[in-house]
Design a protein around this motif. Structure first.
Motif, PDB file in Angstrom:
ATOM      1  N   MET A  42      45.840  84.382  62.225  1.00  0.00           N
ATOM      2  CA  MET A  42      45.646  85.613  61.450  1.00  0.00           C
ATOM      3  C   MET A  42      46.951  86.388  61.330  1.00  0.00           C
ATOM      4  O   MET A  42      47.269  86.919  60.273  1.00  0.00           O
ATOM      5  CB  MET A  42      44.592  86.495  62.129  1.00  0.00           C
ATOM      6  CG  MET A  42      43.186  85.931  61.965  1.00  0.00           C
ATOM      7  SD  MET A  42      42.002  87.019  62.745  1.00  0.00           S
ATOM      8  CE  MET A  42      40.480  86.184  62.300  1.00  0.00           C
ATOM      9  N   ARG A  43      47.694  86.440  62.447  1.00  0.00           N
ATOM     10  CA  ARG A  43      48.984  87.135  62.389  1.00  0.00           C
ATOM     11  C   ARG A  43      49.894  86.478  61.372  1.00  0.00           C
ATOM     12  O   ARG A  43      50.528  87.151  60.572  1.00  0.00           O
ATOM     13  CB  ARG A  43      49.673  87.102  63.763  1.00  0.00           C
ATOM     14  CG  ARG A  43      49.151  88.151  64.698  1.00  0.00           C
ATOM     15  CD  ARG A  43      50.174  88.525  65.751  1.00  0.00           C
ATOM     16  NE  ARG A  43      49.568  89.493  66.639  1.00  0.00           N
ATOM     17  CZ  ARG A  43      48.830  89.149  67.689  1.00  0.00           C
ATOM     18  NH1 ARG A  43      48.669  87.876  68.003  1.00  0.00           N
ATOM     19  NH2 ARG A  43      48.270  90.070  68.432  1.00  0.00           N
ATOM     20  N   ARG A  44      49.923  85.121  61.425  1.00  0.00           N
ATOM     21  CA  ARG A  44      50.818  84.420  60.487  1.00  0.00           C
ATOM     22  C   ARG A  44      50.425  84.714  59.038  1.00  0.00           C
ATOM     23  O   ARG A  44      51.262  84.985  58.181  1.00  0.00           O
ATOM     24  CB  ARG A  44      50.799  82.919  60.764  1.00  0.00           C
ATOM     25  CG  ARG A  44      51.644  82.530  61.975  1.00  0.00           C
ATOM     26  CD  ARG A  44      51.837  81.037  62.081  1.00  0.00           C
ATOM     27  NE  ARG A  44      50.636  80.326  62.521  1.00  0.00           N
ATOM     28  CZ  ARG A  44      50.261  80.231  63.808  1.00  0.00           C
ATOM     29  NH1 ARG A  44      50.991  80.792  64.748  1.00  0.00           N
ATOM     30  NH2 ARG A  44      49.161  79.584  64.126  1.00  0.00           N
ATOM     31  N   VAL A  45      49.101  84.668  58.764  1.00  0.00           N
ATOM     32  CA  VAL A  45      48.632  84.969  57.401  1.00  0.00           C
ATOM     33  C   VAL A  45      49.070  86.376  57.003  1.00  0.00           C
ATOM     34  O   VAL A  45      49.564  86.601  55.881  1.00  0.00           O
ATOM     35  CB  VAL A  45      47.096  84.828  57.313  1.00  0.00           C
ATOM     36  CG1 VAL A  45      46.577  85.425  56.010  1.00  0.00           C
ATOM     37  CG2 VAL A  45      46.697  83.360  57.429  1.00  0.00           C
ATOM     38  N   ALA A  46      48.912  87.320  57.941  1.00  0.00           N
ATOM     39  CA  ALA A  46      49.271  88.703  57.620  1.00  0.00           C
ATOM     40  C   ALA A  46      50.763  88.823  57.331  1.00  0.00           C
ATOM     41  O   ALA A  46      51.166  89.476  56.366  1.00  0.00           O
ATOM     42  CB  ALA A  46      48.879  89.618  58.778  1.00  0.00           C
TER      43      ALA A  46
ATOM     44  N   LEU B 270      51.422  87.400  53.901  1.00  0.00           N
ATOM     45  CA  LEU B 270      50.953  88.243  52.790  1.00  0.00           C
ATOM     46  C   LEU B 270      51.791  89.507  52.648  1.00  0.00           C
ATOM     47  O   LEU B 270      52.086  89.945  51.538  1.00  0.00           O
ATOM     48  CB  LEU B 270      49.477  88.595  52.989  1.00  0.00           C
ATOM     49  CG  LEU B 270      48.513  87.469  52.590  1.00  0.00           C
ATOM     50  CD1 LEU B 270      47.081  87.833  52.969  1.00  0.00           C
ATOM     51  CD2 LEU B 270      48.586  87.183  51.096  1.00  0.00           C
TER      52      LEU B 270
END
Lengths: 429, 465
Positions: free
Chosen positions: B5-9, B12
């Motif tokens: 999730m951190r990586r996705v954030a 983005l």
């Protein structure tokens, strides 16, 4: 942030809405009209209502979420009012209805929390599918589908002599994210196992690929039957990113990326609509008297903006087709400049980090994935439409959340806000 | 799960950052590259009065009426005059927007106007186009897809510039139609300068020129073959109607042009070789941009090397088919050049720009573009082309009072053959040259030559009343 600061920010957003509206009417030579105080009142009522509901029913909810939403809604409603007075007034009405939806959502979840949503996940899936299929109803019935700009996304409901139009796909978006979150929370360990190997690549059991293929099929169906490229890419993108978040397996990102690339290639060959969009994206000025017209008008508007814009009411954003919906970002940039564009983008970046923060702190996989899915829905939608109007991506007709004109969009996005607040509230329960 | 999730954030947020950078770049690019684009409604000057545009015979084709731009002859001049809308301009209304606009505010002259009272009137523009010829050309086309271009060979002044079908720019002014959905309308295509078609038999004039340059004469005799099969070619080339071209044993170059004998010109192209054929064709302006105010597509012929490597293609090129592509405007410029002793003039449509009281601001003069053939070969070609009209395929363009020189063509096309006629008159010292094409119209002699005859009638009617 204290409760007082949050209230102050919301009040400031209301003043932005009212002040902006006043600037628009003054620039048009009408002086300050009744629209300005009405705008302030509408914002105070809408966000005051949501804030009160959050404080009463989800008191531990984050205080960082409503301010950026209010700012975006204020900038959007002022620009919409500037482009078309009637649309601007309607948007204020929709804002109140959307706030009502947020309040109702918070009220429904106040005792049993978001976890209760898991129990109804197949109901939500069915609901989402029905909503997606509604526009395909034959037109002419009391509740019938309608085709606008070549896409069949609209449903029209005859109420007496009036026609209410809405895009059920916006609601389906939220329901599907709830379903995805609940499904992935339950199955993520099975999906994360990659027991098979093909050379250096670890692969899941073939049957575990079924969900991603189903999601792809659903998105393709939306594209084929309704001609909605934007919603199709958005649905699939959100699913793939949620799948990756749930499993931590980059394999799914790669598989999803490959499917999108293959699908995009096939769609550009098979559907004239898609090929035309791509061509208009790459060479808008060669198709000026046709498919490239809208994008070209957007470029002209950007060129006139500069650092601080032409000033509210002094530009010509109305020359761009669909200025209040798809191109609202460009309209805002034309009149408020690079500064205004950065403000909008910064608000979305802030919104995204708040949303992901809620996901990271949420208790349990379901809440965490739900918050993540809702946040990236907003973020991906923003990237799709802003990238589209800035010619970084082909233009797909999705709304800019909270900013674009559109009742269905505003309702769905306020439901997302309510869900995020509720998850945030539950994290410390 | 949290790591992903951190990586996705992060990704983005980075993408939103990219959008911010991209917004900056796009604003700079759009601001610098499109700020003065004639289609940019935001670039329009505050004073949008425009001057009247008139044909050479005094017919008004564009004027301001009560502050609204009007085109009294509707679509007749769409491809020349164009239109001037808030969100886009075309034709002379676009390329000459500055000429047609009143003096800019802030200039010394406009200040003087301010001192002595009154505001400067927008300049007037006079076209080279003669409306009588334009109307005759449009009548001849009668709505069929095609184009007629007539040129004064001595100056390059365009006398007629008709493209059919057209559409009425007044509809765009009124808003009954919008630029945004004009895209595929057949009326928006300038068929005179942007329609590329095989030249068909009209191209035989250039092959004949190459033959004369190689030392042959109009009386050089050839075998009168019923079919010609180029070395290595799959299918033989035959003649219109089958059989050989004339009665008797042989056929001269002159006779071959008069009856448009395919086998002679196909074999001639192969015998002369790619260098000779492509040489004269490129001197005639193929494979280069035609210097024309309204723009033009580039007419093209393959390279000599490519044609020499494929004699079948060279043979077909010799009768104006295969990959050879030409615009009607290009054909008109070439045939005008042959009429003008081998010298092609630059085509132009604006005769003069003048102030309201008639003093000239800007006038276009005759300018040489290039030489196609020597004066001797030009006069031999003219004499052969006169025979084509006197008693060959071009008889429909014949006149009693002046000798007309010409050449017909019937070029292969998907929806039926394209009918061509190119020519000039009087043959020895022409005052008008013409190219006519009707897409999918049929035979050049039966369909295109009569349209040319109508334009000649209008022209010589004016000159010899």
């Amino acid at each position: 942030m204290t409760a007082r600061t949050e209230s102050a920010f919301l009040a400031a957003a209301a003043l932005v809405a009212g002040g902006g509206t006043a600037v628009v009417t003054v620039a048009a030579g009408e002086g300050v009209t009744i629209d300005a105080p009405i705008a302030v009142l509408a914002f105070l009522m809408a966000f005051g209502g949501v804030l009160a509901a959050v404080r009463v029913w989800a008191p531990r909810g984050t205080r960082f979420l409503l301010p950026p939403v209010a700012l975006l809604a204020a900038l959007g409603s002022v620009e919409i009012f500037r482009i078309d007075r009637d649309l601007g007034r309607l948007q204020r009405l929709w804002l109140l209805v959307a706030a009502g939806v947020a309040v109702i959502t918070l009220g429904l979840l106040r005792t049993r929390g978001t976890v209760v949503l898991r129990r109804f996940r197949y109901l939500f899936l069915a609901g989402a599918l029905i909503l997606l299929l509604l526009p395909l109803l034959p037109s002419g019935l009391p509740l019938g589908g309608a085709t606008v700009n070549g896409s069949r996304l609209w449903v029209q409901l005859e109420v007496g002599r009036r026609t209410l139009s809405f895009q059920p796909g916006e609601g389906a978006k939220v329901l599907l994210v709830v379903f995805f979150a609940s499904y992935l929370a339950e199955r993520r360990h099975a999906l994360a196992a990659l027991p098979r190997r093909l050379g250096p690549v670890a692969l899941p059991e073939p049957r575990q690929l079924l969900p991603i293929l189903l999601a792809f099929g659903l998105s393709s169906g939306v594209l084929v039957y309704e001609g909605d490229l934007g919603a199709s890419i958005l649905l699939f993108g959100v699913f793939v990113v949620m799948l990756y978040a749930a499993t931590e397996r980059p394999f799914y990102l790669a598989a999803g990326g490959a499917l999108v690339a293959g699908g995009a290639w096939a769609a550009s060959r098979a559907f004239g609509r898609v090929a035309v969009r791509v061509e208009a994206w790459l060479h808008p000025f060669e198709h000026y008297t046709g498919s490239g017209y809208q994008v070209a008008q957007g470029v002209f508007a950007l060129g006139d903006a500069g650092l601080l814009g032409t000033g509210l009411g002094s530009g010509s954003p109305y020359l761009i087709p669909a200025a209040a919906t798809d191109f609202v970002f460009v309209a805002i940039v034309e009149e408020t400049g690079l500064a205004g564009g950065f403000a909008v983008l910064a608000a979305f970046g802030f919104l995204l980090t708040v949303g992901v923060g809620i996901a990271l702190r949420a208790g349990g996989a379901f809440r965490s994935l739900l918050a993540m899915g809702l946040s990236i829905t907003l973020a991906l939608q923003t990237v799709l439409i802003v990238g589209g109007v800035l010619r970084l991506l082909p233009l797909t007709g999705v709304t800019l959340p909270f900013v674009s004109y559109g009742g269905s969009s505003l309702l769905a996005n306020f439901a997302i806000v309510a869900l995020l607040e509720q998850i945030s509230h539950e994290e410390r329960a | 799960m949290r790591g992903a999730m951190r990586r996705v954030a992060y990704v983005l947020v980075a993408v939103i950052g990219v959008l911010a950078v991209w917004l900056t770049v796009q604003q700079v690019v759009a601001g610098s590259r499109y700020a003065d684009d004639p289609r940019n409604p935001r670039a329009r000057p505050a004073d949008d009065r425009r001057g009247t545009i008139t044909t050479a015979d005094g017919v008004v084709v564009a004027e301001d009426i009560d502050g609204v731009r009007r085109y009294p002859l509707g679509g007749d001049y769409l491809q020349v005059v164009g239109y001037d809308l808030q969100d886009g301009a075309a034709g002379l209304e676009s390329s000459r927007a500055v000429d047609l606009s009143p003096l800019e505010e802030g200039s010394i002259t406009s200040w003087l106007f301010g001192v002595f009272g009154g505001s400067p009137e927008p300049p007037q523009m006079g076209l080279t186009v003669v409306d009588a010829l334009q109307q005759s050309a449009l009548d001849g086309l009668a709505g069929r897809p095609g184009a007629v271009v007539a040129i004064d060979p001595r100056t390059g002044a365009v006398l007629a510039y008709a493209s059919s079908p057209s559409l009425d720019p007044n509809d765009l002014v009124d808003g009954t139609r919008s630029l945004a959905d004009l895209g595929d309308d057949p009326g928006s295509l300038d068929r005179a300068a942007f329609l590329l078609l095989p030249a068909g038999s009209t191209f035989k004039i250039l092959v004949a020129a190459a033959a004369l340059e190689a030392g042959m004469t109009p009386d050089t005799e050839f075998e009168d073959l019923p079919e010609y099969l180029a070395p290595g070619a799959g299918l033989p080339i035959g003649n219109a109607g089958g059989g050989s071209c004339v009665a008797g044993a042989g056929i001269t170059l002159r006779e071959a042009l008069v009856v448009s004998c395919n086998t002679v010109f196909a074999s001639l192209a192969v015998d002369l070789g790619g260098e000779a054929v492509v040489g004269v064709t490129e001197r005639a302006g193929f494979n280069t941009t035609l210097p024309f105010e309204l723009g033009a597509a580039i007419s093209s012929i393959p390279t000599a090397a490519a044609l020499d490597a494929d004699p079948g293609a060279l043979a077909q090129t010799g009768i104006g088919e295969r990959d050879l592509r030409v615009t009607p405007l290009q054909m008109a410029v070439i045939v005008a050049g042959i009429g003008n002793g081998g010298v092609m003039m630059k085509p132009y449509v604006v005769e003069v720009v003048s102030t309201g009281d008639g003093s000239t601001i800007d006038a276009t003069g005759a300018a040489r573009w290039g030489r196609v053939v020597s004066p001797e070969i030009a006069s031999e070609l003219a004499s052969m082309m006169a025979d084509v009209v006197a008693d060959g395929t071009g008889r429909a363009a014949r006149r009693d009072d002046v000798i007309v020189a010409g050449k017909t063509g019937t070029a292969e096309g998907g929806g039926g053959p394209h009918a061509w006629f190119i020519g000039f008159a009087p043959a020895d010292d022409p005052t008008i040259a013409i190219a006519v094409v009707v897409q999918g119209g049929g035979s050049g002699g039966a369909v295109a030559a009569p349209i040319a005859a109508g334009v000649f009638e209008a022209w010589f009617g004016i000159r010899n009343p």
